[in-house]
Design an enzyme around this catalytic site. Structure first.
Site, PDB file in Angstrom:
ATOM      1  N   LYS A 486       0.702  -1.011   0.091  1.00  0.00           N
ATOM      2  CA  LYS A 486      -0.375  -0.257   0.257  1.00  0.00           C
ATOM      3  C   LYS A 486       0.589   1.112   0.217  1.00  0.00           C
ATOM      4  CE  LYS A 486      -2.380   1.147   3.075  1.00  0.00           C
ATOM      5  NZ  LYS A 486      -3.956   0.697   4.024  1.00  0.00           N
ATOM      6  N   GLU A 492      10.286  -5.987   4.012  1.00  0.00           N
ATOM      7  CA  GLU A 492      10.536  -7.147   3.249  1.00  0.00           C
ATOM      8  C   GLU A 492      10.286  -7.122   2.173  1.00  0.00           C
ATOM      9  OE1 GLU A 492       9.370  -7.474   7.494  1.00  0.00           O
ATOM     10  OE2 GLU A 492       8.796  -5.643   6.087  1.00  0.00           O
ATOM     11  N   GLY A 551      -4.703  -3.458   5.137  1.00  0.00           N
ATOM     12  CA  GLY A 551      -3.743  -4.515   4.096  1.00  0.00           C
ATOM     13  C   GLY A 551      -4.523  -5.795   3.879  1.00  0.00           C
ATOM     14  N   ARG A 552      -4.855  -5.868   5.513  1.00  0.00           N
ATOM     15  CA  ARG A 552      -5.998  -7.208   5.546  1.00  0.00           C
ATOM     16  C   ARG A 552      -7.208  -7.877   5.377  1.00  0.00           C
ATOM     17  NH1 ARG A 552      -4.915  -4.050  10.498  1.00  0.00           N
ATOM     18  NH2 ARG A 552      -6.234  -3.874  12.012  1.00  0.00           N
ATOM     19  N   GLU A 638      -4.479  -8.747  15.051  1.00  0.00           N
ATOM     20  CA  GLU A 638      -3.573  -7.848  14.165  1.00  0.00           C
ATOM     21  C   GLU A 638      -4.818  -6.309  14.452  1.00  0.00           C
ATOM     22  OE1 GLU A 638      -0.546  -7.424  10.853  1.00  0.00           O
ATOM     23  OE2 GLU A 638      -2.567  -5.974  10.019  1.00  0.00           O
ATOM     24  N   HIS A 669      -5.311 -35.000  14.434  1.00  0.00           N
ATOM     25  CA  HIS A 669      -3.287 -35.645  14.511  1.00  0.00           C
ATOM     26  C   HIS A 669      -2.382 -34.465  15.451  1.00  0.00           C
ATOM     27  CE1 HIS A 669      -5.056 -39.987  13.483  1.00  0.00           C
ATOM     28  NE2 HIS A 669      -6.197 -39.064  12.621  1.00  0.00           N
ATOM     29  N   LYS A 794       9.165  -2.861  13.185  1.00  0.00           N
ATOM     30  CA  LYS A 794      10.391  -2.648  12.418  1.00  0.00           C
ATOM     31  C   LYS A 794      11.653  -1.484  12.754  1.00  0.00           C
ATOM     32  CE  LYS A 794       5.954  -3.510   9.318  1.00  0.00           C
ATOM     33  NZ  LYS A 794       5.506  -2.476   8.043  1.00  0.00           N
TER      34      LYS A 794
END
Length: 880
Positions: A486, A492, A551-552, A638, A669, A794
């Site tokens: 954005k 990263e 973003g999410r 978040e 399992h 960050k």
């Protein structure tokens, strides 16, 4: 009840009656009304100012008793005329609040011994945190005309008139009030009756009598006063009376004074709103939770047919069964009351209409506009004045045109080859949402057919191994890179973007057209210059989204539209938007009792904040949803991982579950042992009536999907019912093994059942969980749409990176000095063990290739880059 003072005239009684009627119309606050004349606002402000000064500076008391200072203030600024005439001098003294009364008590006190209250306050100014801010309520003994205070002072009371005797029958100690409420079933004005003591029987908290000590309190609604009208609506009289206990809900003295002043002093801590945990609705749920935890078991609740028949909801093929929650019908009514108290409906409307509810960033929250119909243009305006729906469909139309051109071969790569491989570079919501949808479509029949000949990979981790895996066997000449960020500054993502750009250059040379033909950007309009500087064609290869899309929540924006449409075609992506829009409309319009996201959100609050279950797992019984739990993990944690309310107050109740999950039956399992016999974790089971691809092997009695769904139906019952020791012994187990094979059960879950996992159903699931997260945030009174928690790490990473650069380039190899010895020690160990990974000097780069930064892959069809363009000699001249 109207209880005028004995010496009050007709005008006073009339005003008191009017004030009481106003109180009954606004039952938020319950307080007693005394006989008084309304004072001017200036008098209130002067009094409040003195109270604030006295609270902040106990030395004010050295200037004399505070009630004397108040009288001086009133004499200096006489009261103005009112419609009832001049206020008399003696009424000016009635501005004294309850805590300021100093009228001598006739009750004897032992010489040389202070009361408990005086001992607590000795040497401290008014309002000191160590002192009490609450009046001592009289403890009514036998009806003999005497009242015993906590200081064991006895005051002879005048005989009451018959009317007063009848009124006093609804007053007394808090315990007597509760007992009376339980006996009579009356709760409508029980708090008013309990708080409204006769003026001639009231006692100051120091043991003093005062006829007028409620004058100030009656003018100012006291924050934290108890509301009891809702108790009557639900026939909950006993809790209503019991609500009086604690008075201020356990708040500190400073909080109580702040609440007292909040109505006349704007701003500051005194202007903060009441926390949801101090409301009667919240406290009723707390008491109800005690009953649920101690007196109920799901094994018994599931036998109640009426309850089970009521605890489901459905919409557009989606079926929610929440009968295996540790809740009754009364629980749901109390949760709906809490939702009403929080104005959940109003907050939902504010979100979908574009109000800037993300106030820390001054932004709207309009992920619902991303899937709105084109005909809704003009109905949703964002905080920046943008017509959200119009903007969204302009971008979606451009995405359709661009992806159709790529898929048809109209737009090709730098060397003229068709672009068949898509690499989406992003992290967090820019990656998790699109990847979850990609995994769904990968095995959906329409998705299989439409994606033939194309591939989609995601590069998210800054770990160079992720680059190695992503680029393996790809031909750069046939690869299109989609950078999703954005702000176009995410560390990263941008490092991986530069890496992929270098990968393209490594094969096809330094021509700027390589980037213009092979790199696409999905970013905010505010990042246009950064996108252009990267070398991307902002006219044709740049797709914007907006600050009002987190973003999410961005999978329905260009962040998901571009990579998904490139692989599967835009039409399938549009079906995904349609499914999400269906749930959006349901969420906005359906009543709470049948509203799937609201029900899931309220039950999430119930499990976390009242039953104490701090973890929740998402269990899709569909392998194609293998990435869905990870997306919900980020979406929920978040959003609701916060520690203060919207007003900046520290939260005193549990919020923000730990979310995790795994597709069934793999999860069975993996961690189901803990779900059944360890700590309690609330479970969401997701299943489908039909499989994307069903199998029925020869000789098998049921299909593979039926086998899967047998587990889907069995696991919730096993968690709810458990297995008793008697049932274990009935299986022939004896001795010490009985305890090890006993299941306590009583573990909550809910089940979502949909027709089939299609693109449309994936959109429905996404919208359900997005809105569940928002509902929980609205109830908890937190901002679910910012994420400042990710910023601190960050920033520290940037500082560490600078130290590593210094360590790599320092010829003296001086030790690294970090913020603390522990970090310094581990950093120095890392640097000492990895000296060989240091960057080479510039003169060495000119003569030797650097194997540590070489990206060129030679594994796809024995392709080799043109001679002289394969080494990574640095960034100089790449865009020139």
């Amino acid at each position: 009840k109207i209880q005028p003072c004995a010496d009050a005239g007709p005008a006073t009684r009339q005003r008191k009656t009017s004030a009481m009627k106003q109180l009954m119309k606004r039952p938020r606050d319950a307080f007693s009304i005394g006989g008084y004349r309304y004072h001017s606002r200036k008098a209130d402000v002067r009094t409040a100012a003195l109270l604030v000064i006295a609270w902040l500076c106990p030395m004010v008391k050295s200037f004399g008793p505070l009630n004397t200072q108040l009288r001086c203030l009133n004499r200096r600024w006489p009261q103005p005329q009112t419609q009832h005439g001049l206020i008399q001098r003696n009424n000016a003294l009635r501005v004294q609040p309850l805590h300021m009364s100093k009228k001598k008590s006739v009750a004897p006190r032992k010489a040389g011994k202070l009361s408990k209250t005086h001992r607590a306050r000795k040497g401290r100014g008014f309002g000191h945190p160590g002192g009490s801010m609450r009046s001592q309520r009289p403890q009514i003994g036998p009806r003999t005309g005497t009242t015993t205070t906590a200081a064991d002072s006895t005051v002879e009371q005048p005989q009451l008139r018959p009317q007063q005797q009848q009124q006093q029958q609804t007053t007394g100690t808090l315990e007597e009030v509760a007992e009376y409420a339980e006996r009579t079933g009356q709760a409508t004005h029980i708090a008013v009756d309990a708080m409204e003591m006769q003026p001639h029987t009231m006692h100051h908290r120091d043991g003093y009598q005062s006829q007028h000590h409620h004058m100030f309190a009656s003018q100012i609604p006291i924050a934290g006063a108890i509301q009891h009208q809702q108790d009557t609506e639900h026939g909950n009289s006993a809790p209503a009376a019991a609500e009086i206990e604690g008075g201020h809900g356990g708040r500190s003295h400073q909080d109580r004074l702040s609440g007292l002043l909040s109505h006349i002093i704007p701003g500051g801590s005194a202007g903060r709103s009441q926390m949801i945990s101090s409301t009667p609705e919240w406290k009723r749920l707390q008491r109800h939770a005690d009953y649920i935890k101690t007196d109920t078991h799901l094994r018994d609740l599931l036998k109640d047919a009426e309850r089970c028949d009521a605890m489901f909801a459905s919409h557009d093929g989606t079926y929610l069964d929440y009968s295996r929650q540790r809740a009754t019908l009364e629980t749901m009514d109390l949760l709906f009351d809490l939702a009403e108290k929080c104005d959940l409906k109003g907050r939902i409307e504010a979100m979908v209409k574009g109000e800037p509810i993300n106030f820390t960033e001054k932004r709207s929250v309009l992920h619902t506009a991303l899937r709105a119909k084109k005909e809704q243009a003009g109905t949703i305006i964002a905080h920046d004045g943008v017509d959200a729906v119009k903007e969204v469909h302009e971008v979606l139309d451009s995405v359709r045109d661009f992806t159709d051109a790529i898929r048809s071969g109209e737009l090709r790569g730098y060397t003229g080859k068709r672009l068949r491989n898509i690499v989406s570079v992003g992290i967090g919501g820019s990656y998790l949402g699109p990847e979850f949808l990609h995994e769904v479509l990968k095995t959906e029949p329409d998705g299989i057919n439409s994606s033939l000949g194309y591939s989609l990979r995601f590069l998210s981790n800054v770990d160079p191994v992720d680059v190695e895996r992503t680029c393996a066997d790809l031909d750069p000449e046939e690869t299109l890179i989609v950078i999703v960020s954005k702000t176009f500054t995410t560390a990263e993502t941008m490092l991986n973007a530069r890496t992929m750009r270098q990968w393209l250059w490594d094969f096809m040379g330094n021509d700027k057209e390589v980037v213009r033909r092979h790199v696409v950007a999905c970013s905010s309009v505010t990042a246009t210059d950064l996108v252009k500087n990267f070398g991307i064609d902002t006219e044709n290869y740049f797709f914007r989204f907006w600050d009002w899309v987190g973003g999410r929540y961005s999978v329905c924006s260009a962040a998901g539209a571009v990579p998904i449409s490139l692989l599967y075609g835009y039409d399938l992506f549009q079906r995904f938007l349609d499914g999400a829009h269906s749930i959006d409309e349901h969420f906005i319009n359906a009543p709470f009792e049948k509203n799937i996201p609201v029900l899931m959100g309220l039950l999430g609050v119930w499990n976390m904040s009242f039953l104490g279950y701090n973890a929740r797992t998402t269990l899709p019984y569909a392998e194609a949803l293998l990435k869905f739990p990870a997306h919900i993990q980020q979406l929920d944690m978040e959003s609701n991982g916060k520690h203060v309310t919207r007003n900046g107050q520290e939260i005193d109740y549990a919020v923000g579950e730990i979310d995790f999950g795994e597709p069934g039956t793999n999860g069975q399992h993996s961690f189901f042992q803990l779900l059944h016999m360890g700590q309690t974790v609330a479970c969401d089971f997701i299943g489908f009536v039909d499989s994307q691809h069903d199998l029925c092997i020869d000789g098998e009695q049921i299909s593979s999907h039926d086998e899967l769904m047998s587990n889907f139906f069995a696991q919730p019952d096993a968690l709810a019912n458990g297995k008793t020791p008697e049932e274990v012994r009935g299986e022939g187990i004896t001795g010490e093994l009985v305890a090890h094979r006993t299941f306590q059960g009583n573990r909550p879950s809910m089940s979502l059942l949909l027709p089939r996992l299609t693109t449309y159903a994936a959109g429905q699931l996404l919208s359900i969980y997005e809105h569940r997260t928002a509902v929980q945030g609205f109830i908890w009174d937190i901002n679910s749409f910012d994420q400042w928690g990710v910023e601190l790490g960050k920033k520290l990473a940037i500082d560490i990176k600078e130290k590593l650069i210094t360590a790599r380039t320092d010829p003296n190899q001086a030790p690294v000095r970090a913020a603390n010895p522990a970090t310094s020690r581990i950093l120095n160990y890392y640097v000492a063990q990895s000296r060989e990974a240091a960057f080479l000097e510039d003169d060495e780069v000119e003569s030797l290739p650097n194997p540590l930064t070489e990206i060129t892959r030679k594994t796809h069809r024995d392709h080799y880059p043109p001679e002289g363009t394969g080494d990574l000699g640095g960034g100089a001249g790449k865009l020139s």
